[in-house]
Design a protein around this motif. Sequence first.
Motif, PDB file in Angstrom:
ATOM      1  N   HIS A 150       0.829  -1.208   0.000  1.00 26.50           N
ATOM      2  CA  HIS A 150       0.000   0.000   0.000  1.00 26.50           C
ATOM      3  C   HIS A 150       0.859   1.252   0.000  1.00 26.50           C
ATOM      4  CE1 HIS A 150      -3.832  -2.037   1.182  1.00 26.50           C
ATOM      5  NE2 HIS A 150      -2.986  -2.920   1.677  1.00 26.50           N
ATOM      6  N   SER A 151       0.210   2.385  -0.281  1.00 26.51           N
ATOM      7  CA  SER A 151       0.831   3.690  -0.057  1.00 26.51           C
ATOM      8  C   SER A 151      -0.260   4.713   0.225  1.00 26.51           C
ATOM      9  CB  SER A 151       1.674   4.123  -1.259  1.00 26.51           C
ATOM     10  OG  SER A 151       0.854   4.536  -2.338  1.00 26.51           O
ATOM     11  N   ILE A 152       0.155   5.864   0.779  1.00 29.00           N
ATOM     12  CA  ILE A 152      -0.807   6.873   1.183  1.00 29.00           C
ATOM     13  C   ILE A 152      -0.081   8.212   1.313  1.00 29.00           C
ATOM     14  CG2 ILE A 152      -0.455   6.522   3.670  1.00 29.00           C
ATOM     15  CD1 ILE A 152      -3.531   6.802   4.009  1.00 29.00           C
ATOM     16  N   ARG A 153      -0.837   9.300   1.143  1.00 27.56           N
ATOM     17  CA  ARG A 153      -0.244  10.618   1.365  1.00 27.56           C
ATOM     18  C   ARG A 153       0.285  10.741   2.790  1.00 27.56           C
ATOM     19  NH1 ARG A 153      -4.162  14.666   1.216  1.00 27.56           N
ATOM     20  NH2 ARG A 153      -5.854  13.198   0.858  1.00 27.56           N
ATOM     21  N   SER A 154       1.322  11.529   2.939  1.00 28.00           N
ATOM     22  CA  SER A 154       2.009  11.642   4.225  1.00 28.00           C
ATOM     23  C   SER A 154       1.195  12.367   5.280  1.00 28.00           C
ATOM     24  CB  SER A 154       3.336  12.375   4.041  1.00 28.00           C
ATOM     25  OG  SER A 154       4.180  11.690   3.146  1.00 28.00           O
ATOM     26  N   VAL A 155       0.367  13.334   4.849  1.00 25.28           N
ATOM     27  CA  VAL A 155      -0.393  14.164   5.787  1.00 25.28           C
ATOM     28  C   VAL A 155      -1.858  14.169   5.376  1.00 25.28           C
ATOM     29  CG1 VAL A 155      -0.699  16.465   6.762  1.00 25.28           C
ATOM     30  CG2 VAL A 155       1.608  15.618   6.264  1.00 25.28           C
ATOM     31  N   ILE A 156      -2.713  13.616   6.216  1.00 28.79           N
ATOM     32  CA  ILE A 156      -4.164  13.611   5.988  1.00 28.79           C
ATOM     33  C   ILE A 156      -4.825  13.907   7.330  1.00 28.79           C
ATOM     34  CG2 ILE A 156      -6.164  12.335   5.118  1.00 28.79           C
ATOM     35  CD1 ILE A 156      -4.273  10.535   3.568  1.00 28.79           C
ATOM     36  N   PRO A 157      -5.042  15.168   7.658  1.00 26.75           N
ATOM     37  CA  PRO A 157      -5.539  15.527   8.999  1.00 26.75           C
ATOM     38  C   PRO A 157      -6.835  14.836   9.391  1.00 26.75           C
ATOM     39  CG  PRO A 157      -4.767  17.469   7.829  1.00 26.75           C
ATOM     40  CD  PRO A 157      -4.752  16.354   6.835  1.00 26.75           C
ATOM     41  N   HIS A 158      -7.705  14.533   8.417  1.00 22.01           N
ATOM     42  CA  HIS A 158      -8.979  13.886   8.750  1.00 22.01           C
ATOM     43  C   HIS A 158      -8.777  12.467   9.275  1.00 22.01           C
ATOM     44  CE1 HIS A 158     -13.227  12.979   8.638  1.00 22.01           C
ATOM     45  NE2 HIS A 158     -13.020  11.952   7.830  1.00 22.01           N
ATOM     46  N   LEU A 159      -7.678  11.819   8.883  1.00 20.96           N
ATOM     47  CA  LEU A 159      -7.471  10.420   9.250  1.00 20.96           C
ATOM     48  C   LEU A 159      -6.441  10.216  10.358  1.00 20.96           C
ATOM     49  CD1 LEU A 159      -7.518   8.595   5.784  1.00 20.96           C
ATOM     50  CD2 LEU A 159      -9.416   9.008   7.372  1.00 20.96           C
ATOM     51  N   PRO A 194      17.947   4.950   7.058  1.00 24.46           N
ATOM     52  CA  PRO A 194      17.854   5.611   8.365  1.00 24.46           C
ATOM     53  C   PRO A 194      17.261   7.013   8.305  1.00 24.46           C
ATOM     54  CG  PRO A 194      20.136   5.529   7.595  1.00 24.46           C
ATOM     55  CD  PRO A 194      19.342   4.665   6.677  1.00 24.46           C
ATOM     56  N   HIS A 195      17.238   7.604   7.116  1.00 23.20           N
ATOM     57  CA  HIS A 195      16.657   8.942   6.959  1.00 23.20           C
ATOM     58  C   HIS A 195      15.138   8.902   6.865  1.00 23.20           C
ATOM     59  CE1 HIS A 195      17.388   7.110   3.085  1.00 23.20           C
ATOM     60  NE2 HIS A 195      16.612   7.970   2.474  1.00 23.20           N
ATOM     61  N   TYR A 196      14.560   7.703   6.767  1.00 24.37           N
ATOM     62  CA  TYR A 196      13.110   7.547   6.668  1.00 24.37           C
ATOM     63  C   TYR A 196      12.563   6.925   7.952  1.00 24.37           C
ATOM     64  CZ  TYR A 196      12.896   8.517   1.609  1.00 24.37           C
ATOM     65  OH  TYR A 196      12.940   9.112   0.364  1.00 24.37           O
ATOM     66  N   VAL A 220       0.000 -19.564   7.166  1.00 28.60           N
ATOM     67  CA  VAL A 220      -0.100 -18.389   6.299  1.00 28.60           C
ATOM     68  C   VAL A 220       0.302 -17.173   7.135  1.00 28.60           C
ATOM     69  CG1 VAL A 220      -1.571 -16.945   4.844  1.00 28.60           C
ATOM     70  CG2 VAL A 220      -1.940 -19.420   4.916  1.00 28.60           C
ATOM     71  N   HIS A 221       1.354 -16.497   6.698  1.00 29.46           N
ATOM     72  CA  HIS A 221       1.925 -15.378   7.443  1.00 29.46           C
ATOM     73  C   HIS A 221       1.790 -14.114   6.601  1.00 29.46           C
ATOM     74  CE1 HIS A 221       3.882 -18.041  10.457  1.00 29.46           C
ATOM     75  NE2 HIS A 221       3.795 -18.895   9.448  1.00 29.46           N
ATOM     76  N   ALA A 222       1.167 -13.082   7.168  1.00 28.52           N
ATOM     77  CA  ALA A 222       0.840 -11.874   6.408  1.00 28.52           C
ATOM     78  C   ALA A 222       1.446 -10.638   7.042  1.00 28.52           C
ATOM     79  CB  ALA A 222      -0.679 -11.712   6.296  1.00 28.52           C
ATOM     80  N   MET A 223       1.944  -9.752   6.170  1.00 26.50           N
ATOM     81  CA  MET A 223       2.451  -8.442   6.575  1.00 26.50           C
ATOM     82  C   MET A 223       1.878  -7.388   5.639  1.00 26.50           C
ATOM     83  SD  MET A 223       4.619  -8.494   9.191  1.00 26.50           S
ATOM     84  CE  MET A 223       5.135  -6.791   8.933  1.00 26.50           C
ATOM     85  N   GLN A 224       1.587  -6.213   6.178  1.00 24.70           N
ATOM     86  CA  GLN A 224       1.212  -5.064   5.365  1.00 24.70           C
ATOM     87  C   GLN A 224       2.316  -4.016   5.465  1.00 24.70           C
ATOM     88  OE1 GLN A 224      -2.866  -3.259   5.372  1.00 24.70           O
ATOM     89  NE2 GLN A 224      -1.813  -1.400   6.050  1.00 24.70           N
ATOM     90  N   LEU A 225       2.593  -3.383   4.319  1.00 29.60           N
ATOM     91  CA  LEU A 225       3.476  -2.214   4.331  1.00 29.60           C
ATOM     92  C   LEU A 225       2.758  -1.052   3.667  1.00 29.60           C
ATOM     93  CD1 LEU A 225       6.054  -0.689   4.849  1.00 29.60           C
ATOM     94  CD2 LEU A 225       7.000  -1.642   2.722  1.00 29.60           C
ATOM     95  N   GLU A 226       2.521  -0.023   4.455  1.00 23.09           N
ATOM     96  CA  GLU A 226       1.923   1.232   3.969  1.00 23.09           C
ATOM     97  C   GLU A 226       3.064   2.241   3.857  1.00 23.09           C
ATOM     98  OE1 GLU A 226      -1.463   3.148   2.685  1.00 23.09           O
ATOM     99  OE2 GLU A 226      -1.933   1.674   4.251  1.00 23.09           O
ATOM    100  N   LEU A 227       3.368   2.644   2.625  1.00 20.41           N
ATOM    101  CA  LEU A 227       4.441   3.603   2.382  1.00 20.41           C
ATOM    102  C   LEU A 227       3.887   5.015   2.323  1.00 20.41           C
ATOM    103  CD1 LEU A 227       6.303   1.750  -0.507  1.00 20.41           C
ATOM    104  CD2 LEU A 227       7.282   2.251   1.742  1.00 20.41           C
ATOM    105  N   ALA A 228       4.543   5.955   2.990  1.00 19.54           N
ATOM    106  CA  ALA A 228       4.196   7.361   2.799  1.00 19.54           C
ATOM    107  C   ALA A 228       4.678   7.785   1.420  1.00 19.54           C
ATOM    108  CB  ALA A 228       4.844   8.217   3.885  1.00 19.54           C
ATOM    109  N   GLN A 229       3.799   8.393   0.650  1.00 18.18           N
ATOM    110  CA  GLN A 229       4.091   8.638  -0.760  1.00 18.18           C
ATOM    111  C   GLN A 229       5.188   9.673  -0.998  1.00 18.18           C
ATOM    112  OE1 GLN A 229       0.152   9.452  -2.268  1.00 18.18           O
ATOM    113  NE2 GLN A 229      -0.300   7.285  -2.576  1.00 18.18           N
ATOM    114  N   ARG A 230       5.509  10.483  -0.001  1.00 20.68           N
ATOM    115  CA  ARG A 230       6.581  11.458  -0.192  1.00 20.68           C
ATOM    116  C   ARG A 230       7.911  10.777  -0.483  1.00 20.68           C
ATOM    117  NH1 ARG A 230       5.990  11.127   5.357  1.00 20.68           N
ATOM    118  NH2 ARG A 230       7.902  10.887   6.623  1.00 20.68           N
ATOM    119  N   SER A 231       8.013   9.484  -0.204  1.00 17.68           N
ATOM    120  CA  SER A 231       9.266   8.757  -0.388  1.00 17.68           C
ATOM    121  C   SER A 231       9.537   8.394  -1.839  1.00 17.68           C
ATOM    122  CB  SER A 231       9.260   7.475   0.458  1.00 17.68           C
ATOM    123  OG  SER A 231       8.227   6.597   0.049  1.00 17.68           O
ATOM    124  N   TYR A 232       8.546   8.590  -2.728  1.00 22.34           N
ATOM    125  CA  TYR A 232       8.790   8.170  -4.109  1.00 22.34           C
ATOM    126  C   TYR A 232       7.996   8.943  -5.165  1.00 22.34           C
ATOM    127  CZ  TYR A 232       4.373   5.573  -4.001  1.00 22.34           C
ATOM    128  OH  TYR A 232       3.042   5.225  -3.924  1.00 22.34           O
TER     129      TYR A 232
END
Length: 266
Positions: A150-159, A194-196, A220-232
Amino acid sequence: MQNDIFALRQGTTPLLISMPHVGTRLPEDLKPVYSEVGLQVDDTDWHIAELYDFAAGMGASVLRPYHSRYTIDLNRPADGKSLYPGQNTTGLCPLTTFDNVPLYRPGCEPDEAETARRLELYWKPYHAALQAELARIKALHGYALLWDAHSIRSVIPHLFEGELPVFNFGNASGASCAAGVGESLLELARELAPHYPAVLNGRFKGGHITRHYGQPDQKVHAMQLELAQRSYMQEEAPYALDAALAGQLKPVLARLIERFLAFRPT
């Protein structure tokens, strides 16, 4: 495997990467009911398929839908129950953007019957494919690894408050994966980038896919990764990929996937 709902590339390793929010399509018959904002599908997990384009070469299976989360959210339970009770979030058939702006023209919001129709047409086929691929992998290897990308905007005040860390790992507070796996991935992310900022089970603990399919006792082993979109990428329209940033991030993602693949459940 490919149809009008999803694309599945079957791999050779125990790993399946699911990308439930990369779709950008809105069904033609539904476009008239969306607001101008809704038609922009702003809350897409932009460029995630490109970021993980190395995965096929590593032998991973990859599953991704074509339709937007504004049609139906594949990472929500079919009953629409909130994954984060008491917090602002979006539902199975979202009515607003992440910024709480209406997605539909007044009076055109999906009712119970329309939600049920979308479940049949879009949600159930994706989850049937996901479940079948996990079963195939498990039959071949004795276990399956699921990575929900996943990915998402870095700043979403509503959430959420403030700025998100770049790496947001989630394993349902440890319930969806064997002990130590999440911590190992977190440590590697901090070592390689380390900068992130990075966190495990912070604002994002894993959505329905991670929580439902991650069953360590069933191998069954599951992981989620939500990336802040400012990184790319550029976090405002037109949501352009930043090639330089993406080029720095992709090797980190590849190393994270390698470490996850190296895990052998006992």
